[in-house]
Design a protein around this motif. Structure first.
Motif, PDB file in Angstrom:
ATOM      1  N   PHE A   1      18.609   4.180  21.272  1.00  0.00           N
ATOM      2  CA  PHE A   1      18.363   4.737  19.945  1.00  0.00           C
ATOM      3  C   PHE A   1      17.752   6.123  20.047  1.00  0.00           C
ATOM      4  N   ALA A   2      16.773   6.288  20.942  1.00  0.00           N
ATOM      5  CA  ALA A   2      16.103   7.583  21.096  1.00  0.00           C
ATOM      6  C   ALA A   2      17.086   8.652  21.545  1.00  0.00           C
ATOM      7  N   VAL A   3      17.944   8.329  22.500  1.00  0.00           N
ATOM      8  CA  VAL A   3      18.936   9.306  22.977  1.00  0.00           C
ATOM      9  C   VAL A   3      19.893   9.676  21.846  1.00  0.00           C
ATOM     10  N   ALA A   4      20.372   8.673  21.110  1.00  0.00           N
ATOM     11  CA  ALA A   4      21.285   8.948  19.995  1.00  0.00           C
ATOM     12  C   ALA A   4      20.608   9.782  18.913  1.00  0.00           C
ATOM     13  N   ALA A   5      19.367   9.454  18.584  1.00  0.00           N
ATOM     14  CA  ALA A   5      18.639  10.199  17.547  1.00  0.00           C
ATOM     15  C   ALA A   5      18.380  11.632  17.978  1.00  0.00           C
ATOM     16  N   MET A   6      18.035  11.818  19.245  1.00  0.00           N
ATOM     17  CA  MET A   6      17.773  13.177  19.730  1.00  0.00           C
ATOM     18  C   MET A   6      19.033  14.032  19.670  1.00  0.00           C
ATOM     19  N   ASN A   7      20.173  13.438  19.970  1.00  0.00           N
ATOM     20  CA  ASN A   7      21.430  14.193  19.915  1.00  0.00           C
ATOM     21  C   ASN A   7      21.901  14.423  18.490  1.00  0.00           C
ATOM     22  N   ALA A   8      21.662  13.466  17.606  1.00  0.00           N
ATOM     23  CA  ALA A   8      22.169  13.571  16.237  1.00  0.00           C
ATOM     24  C   ALA A   8      21.294  14.430  15.333  1.00  0.00           C
ATOM     25  N   TRP A   9      19.975  14.356  15.479  1.00  0.00           N
ATOM     26  CA  TRP A   9      19.072  14.982  14.517  1.00  0.00           C
ATOM     27  C   TRP A   9      18.238  16.116  15.088  1.00  0.00           C
ATOM     28  N   LYS A  10      18.562  16.590  16.248  1.00  0.00           N
ATOM     29  CA  LYS A  10      17.812  17.700  16.846  1.00  0.00           C
ATOM     30  C   LYS A  10      17.984  18.962  15.990  1.00  0.00           C
ATOM     31  N   VAL A  11      16.888  19.700  15.838  1.00  0.00           N
ATOM     32  CA  VAL A  11      16.920  20.978  15.123  1.00  0.00           C
ATOM     33  C   VAL A  11      16.532  22.058  16.114  1.00  0.00           C
TER      34      VAL A  11
ATOM     35  N   PRO B   1      11.835  28.668   8.045  1.00  0.00           N
ATOM     36  CA  PRO B   1      11.989  27.217   7.954  1.00  0.00           C
ATOM     37  C   PRO B   1      12.440  26.625   9.287  1.00  0.00           C
ATOM     38  N   LEU B   2      11.948  25.433   9.574  1.00  0.00           N
ATOM     39  CA  LEU B   2      12.362  24.669  10.748  1.00  0.00           C
ATOM     40  C   LEU B   2      12.465  23.217  10.309  1.00  0.00           C
ATOM     41  N   GLY B   3      13.661  22.801   9.931  1.00  0.00           N
ATOM     42  CA  GLY B   3      13.840  21.458   9.378  1.00  0.00           C
ATOM     43  C   GLY B   3      13.013  21.309   8.114  1.00  0.00           C
TER      44      GLY B   3
ATOM     45  N   ASN C   1       3.785  20.012  19.775  1.00  0.00           N
ATOM     46  CA  ASN C   1       3.037  19.145  18.876  1.00  0.00           C
ATOM     47  C   ASN C   1       3.735  17.792  18.860  1.00  0.00           C
ATOM     48  N   PHE C   2       3.038  16.753  19.342  1.00  0.00           N
ATOM     49  CA  PHE C   2       3.599  15.410  19.436  1.00  0.00           C
ATOM     50  C   PHE C   2       3.290  14.619  18.170  1.00  0.00           C
ATOM     51  N   ALA C   3       4.235  13.788  17.765  1.00  0.00           N
ATOM     52  CA  ALA C   3       4.013  12.824  16.688  1.00  0.00           C
ATOM     53  C   ALA C   3       4.840  11.584  17.010  1.00  0.00           C
ATOM     54  N   PHE C   4       4.637  10.522  16.239  1.00  0.00           N
ATOM     55  CA  PHE C   4       5.303   9.251  16.530  1.00  0.00           C
ATOM     56  C   PHE C   4       6.827   9.370  16.443  1.00  0.00           C
ATOM     57  N   THR C   5       7.326  10.125  15.481  1.00  0.00           N
ATOM     58  CA  THR C   5       8.779  10.191  15.281  1.00  0.00           C
ATOM     59  C   THR C   5       9.404  11.532  15.636  1.00  0.00           C
ATOM     60  N   ARG C   6       8.610  12.503  16.111  1.00  0.00           N
ATOM     61  CA  ARG C   6       9.191  13.804  16.462  1.00  0.00           C
ATOM     62  C   ARG C   6       8.244  14.615  17.322  1.00  0.00           C
ATOM     63  N   ASP C   7       8.827  15.572  18.039  1.00  0.00           N
ATOM     64  CA  ASP C   7       8.063  16.580  18.773  1.00  0.00           C
ATOM     65  C   ASP C   7       8.526  17.940  18.284  1.00  0.00           C
TER      66      ASP C   7
ATOM     67  N   TRP D   1       9.205  39.550  17.249  1.00  0.00           N
ATOM     68  CA  TRP D   1       9.232  38.792  18.497  1.00  0.00           C
ATOM     69  C   TRP D   1      10.357  37.778  18.456  1.00  0.00           C
ATOM     70  N   ALA D   2      10.958  37.549  19.597  1.00  0.00           N
ATOM     71  CA  ALA D   2      11.957  36.484  19.706  1.00  0.00           C
ATOM     72  C   ALA D   2      11.206  35.159  19.753  1.00  0.00           C
ATOM     73  N   VAL D   3      11.613  34.219  18.904  1.00  0.00           N
ATOM     74  CA  VAL D   3      10.967  32.909  18.832  1.00  0.00           C
ATOM     75  C   VAL D   3      12.048  31.828  18.883  1.00  0.00           C
ATOM     76  N   ARG D   4      11.870  30.894  19.802  1.00  0.00           N
ATOM     77  CA  ARG D   4      12.739  29.709  19.863  1.00  0.00           C
ATOM     78  C   ARG D   4      11.915  28.529  19.389  1.00  0.00           C
ATOM     79  N   SER D   5      12.503  27.709  18.537  1.00  0.00           N
ATOM     80  CA  SER D   5      11.781  26.544  18.026  1.00  0.00           C
ATOM     81  C   SER D   5      12.726  25.350  17.970  1.00  0.00           C
ATOM     82  N   TYR D   6      12.162  24.183  18.242  1.00  0.00           N
ATOM     83  CA  TYR D   6      12.944  22.964  18.319  1.00  0.00           C
ATOM     84  C   TYR D   6      12.178  21.812  17.681  1.00  0.00           C
ATOM     85  N   ILE D   7      12.919  20.904  17.055  1.00  0.00           N
ATOM     86  CA  ILE D   7      12.383  19.608  16.662  1.00  0.00           C
ATOM     87  C   ILE D   7      13.205  18.578  17.419  1.00  0.00           C
TER      88      ILE D   7
END
Length: 155
Positions: free
Chosen positions: A4-14, A27-29, A85-91, A105-111
């Motif tokens: 589930f975690a692998v599928a969620a990371m691939n499907a809902w990654k921002v 905005p970031l998600g 920043n760690f949380a139960f359902t996202r990083d 500045w160049a900024v890369r951001s991910y959820i």
């Protein structure tokens, strides 16, 4: 859980890569990230460009993160240190890049959704393996004795 975690990371990654001016937000998600400041700092064996960034959701501050771009003079090697920043359902990962010639500045951001669940699934699998070792019925050749094989003379 791991699947589930692998599928969620691939499907809902921002993922977002952009040029951000000091004081600007983007905005970031479901979140809004603000670049508050960028400073040069001296570490024990490196110099770094450290950003001060605020993450908000619905106007409420969720985290204040400090990503760095470090340079180690002895090795002549630059590295980036992501702020996480760690949380139960996202990083949330923020990375500061180089200063741009036009300003900003160049900024890369991910959820990464459910990234911590990968570890939870791996832990459950390891726990299942340990528990299975406690049951003698499932051990390979538990208590089995080897029978003596009588030798046959060669002719």
């Amino acid at each position: 859980i791991t699947l589930f975690a692998v599928a969620a990371m691939n499907a809902w990654k921002v993922e977002d890569i952009r040029i951000v001016q000091l004081g600007d937000s983007f905005p970031l998600g479901k979140y809004e990230v603000t670049l508050n400041a960028v400073n040069e700092v001296q570490g024990p064996n490196y110099t770094a460009t450290r950003a001060d960034m605020t993450v908000r959701r619905g106007g409420t501050e969720v985290a204040r993160l400090f990503p760095e771009k470090r340079f180690y003079p002895v090795a002549q090697m630059p590295t980036t240190e992501a702020a996480i920043n760690f949380a139960f359902t996202r990083d949330i990962y923020l990375v500061i890049g180089d200063a741009q010639s036009g300003g900003g500045w160049a900024v890369r951001s991910y959820i990464e959704p459910f990234a911590n669940w990968l570890w939870g699934g791996a832990g459950l699998m390891a726990l299942g393996g340990v528990i299975s070792l406690t049951d003698r019925r499932y051990r390979v050749a538990a208590g089995a004795r080897r029978a003596r094989v009588a030798g046959v003379p060669a002719e």
